[in-house]
Write a protein that holds these residues in place. Structure first.
Motif, PDB file in Angstrom:
ATOM      1  N   TRP A 194       0.825  -1.209   0.000  1.00  0.00           N
ATOM      2  CA  TRP A 194       0.000   0.000   0.000  1.00  0.00           C
ATOM      3  C   TRP A 194       0.863   1.263   0.000  1.00  0.00           C
ATOM      4  O   TRP A 194       0.583   2.216  -0.710  1.00  0.00           O
ATOM      5  N   SER A 260      -0.443   3.079   6.432  1.00  0.00           N
ATOM      6  CA  SER A 260      -1.039   3.048   5.110  1.00  0.00           C
ATOM      7  C   SER A 260      -2.400   2.344   5.207  1.00  0.00           C
ATOM      8  O   SER A 260      -2.738   1.776   6.244  1.00  0.00           O
ATOM      9  N   ASP A 262      -6.082   0.758   2.732  1.00  0.00           N
ATOM     10  CA  ASP A 262      -6.686   0.303   1.492  1.00  0.00           C
ATOM     11  C   ASP A 262      -7.320   1.506   0.790  1.00  0.00           C
ATOM     12  O   ASP A 262      -8.317   2.068   1.270  1.00  0.00           O
TER      13      ASP A 262
END
Length: 353
Positions: A194, A260, A262
């Motif tokens: 990510w 980080s 999604d």
């Protein structure tokens, strides 16, 4: 304070022959040295951040070459100090990469001529970015100052503004679950994936492109000591990983480091939800401070209750070198702020090398 068992040399340029120094690979730190290091840390609140813990330096030494420790001992005063650094080339050193804080591990009242100390360790220069400004030996070689934003967890209370997004995430994706630390390799790999995708998408430098950087995160994920640990936290909605964060924890401080999330779930503000869960957990386990590090991101300004001033600069081994370095930095600063900034932005970097 009992000093470590060392083979010491009397530095040729030292102002006092009570000053003894040595440099060793970080891998050669003995149990006695580590005990002294931790005793200094406990006695100096300015060293409370986990980046000042010996375990961070040891982790860096496992994945990078040329990580060393400069050691200073004043026997009559029973004074000991350590400086972790990376040997860039002969005579040239820099702070360990990825460290949001660095500098001398020394008692709060420690004062010495930094240039003499540098020469005693066989160094001509030491480049740094995040040394607390109250460290006296670095003050004359600091070029600019920034603020590391922190939360006093005793003062912090959550306004509850994000609870609506949390409920919406639970309703539309799945029940929300927070894990303060996981050893699952898949979670770390997803965090790295990510983070690198985010850098590519936004045009930021990919800090994790080199293998050693990813290895460092893996080492820290599994470092669990009494006064230092890497904390890989995960936020799930049902079985879906929504956000992850690898941070560091000392006895009293939780440090925000590699977050980080999604990107497909960005409408739920998963990064912010993770942050609030981490702050809540840090309070529950008895941490006194949550440190964001340097940066002007809006969320840091929003939640911080104070700052820790840190300095960026380059300590040189002589007065004339220090003067030249400072003038080069000032020139680079003026040019970078002018219309020619893009073309000449790296002037200081190349000249100082």
């Amino acid at each position: 304070m009992s000093g470590p068992h060392l083979i010491l040399t009397k530095p040729r340029h030292a102002e006092s022959y009570s000053m003894h120094t040595s440099t060793i690979p970080a891998s050669d730190l003995t149990p006695e040295m580590l005990a002294t290091w931790r005793e200094i840390q406990r006695g100096n609140p300015a060293l409370r951040n986990p980046f000042f813990c010996p375990e961070f330096t040891q982790a860096a030494a496992l994945v990078q070459e040329e990580i060393h420790i400069g050691i200073y001992v004043d026997k009559p005063l029973e004074m000991v100090a350590f400086l972790p650094f990376k040997q860039v080339k002969k005579g040239k050193a820099a702070a360990i990469q990825f460290s949001d804080y660095h500098g001398l591990i020394a008692p709060a009242n420690f004062s010495i001529d930094g240039q003499s100390l540098l020469r005693a360790w066989g160094l001509n220069s030491f480049d740094f970015r995040y040394v607390p400004t109250d460290q006296q030996p670095f003050q004359s070689s600091t070029f600019e100052q920034n603020d590391s934003h922190v939360i006093d967890l005793k003062q912090f209370t959550d306004s509850g503004k994000e609870s609506r997004k949390l409920r919406k995430l639970a309703r539309e994706v799945g029940p929300v679950r927070f894990e303060s630390h996981t050893t699952e390799p898949a979670v770390l790999q997803k965090l790295i994936e990510w983070k690198r995708e985010h850098c590519k998408r936004t045009g930021f430098e990919d800090l994790l492109r080199d293998r050693w950087t990813r290895d460092l995160l893996g080492v820290l994920q599994h470092t669990q000591a009494k006064e230092f640990s890497g904390q890989l936290s995960a936020l799930y909605a049902g079985d879906r990983l929504v956000a992850a964060h690898l941070g560091l924890r000392s006895a009293t401080v939780w440090h925000w480091w590699f977050p980080s999330y999604d990107a497909e779930l960005s409408k739920y503000s998963p990064g912010l939800l993770m942050l609030l869960k981490l702050i809540e957990h840090a309070q529950q386990v008895g941490c006194e401070e949550f440190d964001f590090g340097v940066g002007e991101e809006g969320f840091k300004q929003r939640f911080a209750t104070g700052v820790v001033p840190v300095g960026k600069g380059s300590m040189k081994g002589s007065g004339w070198q220090q003067s030249v370095a400072h003038k080069l930095w000032q020139a680079d600063r003026r040019i970078s702020q002018s219309r020619f900034g893009d073309r000449y932005q790296s002037l200081f970097h190349h000249a100082s090398n």
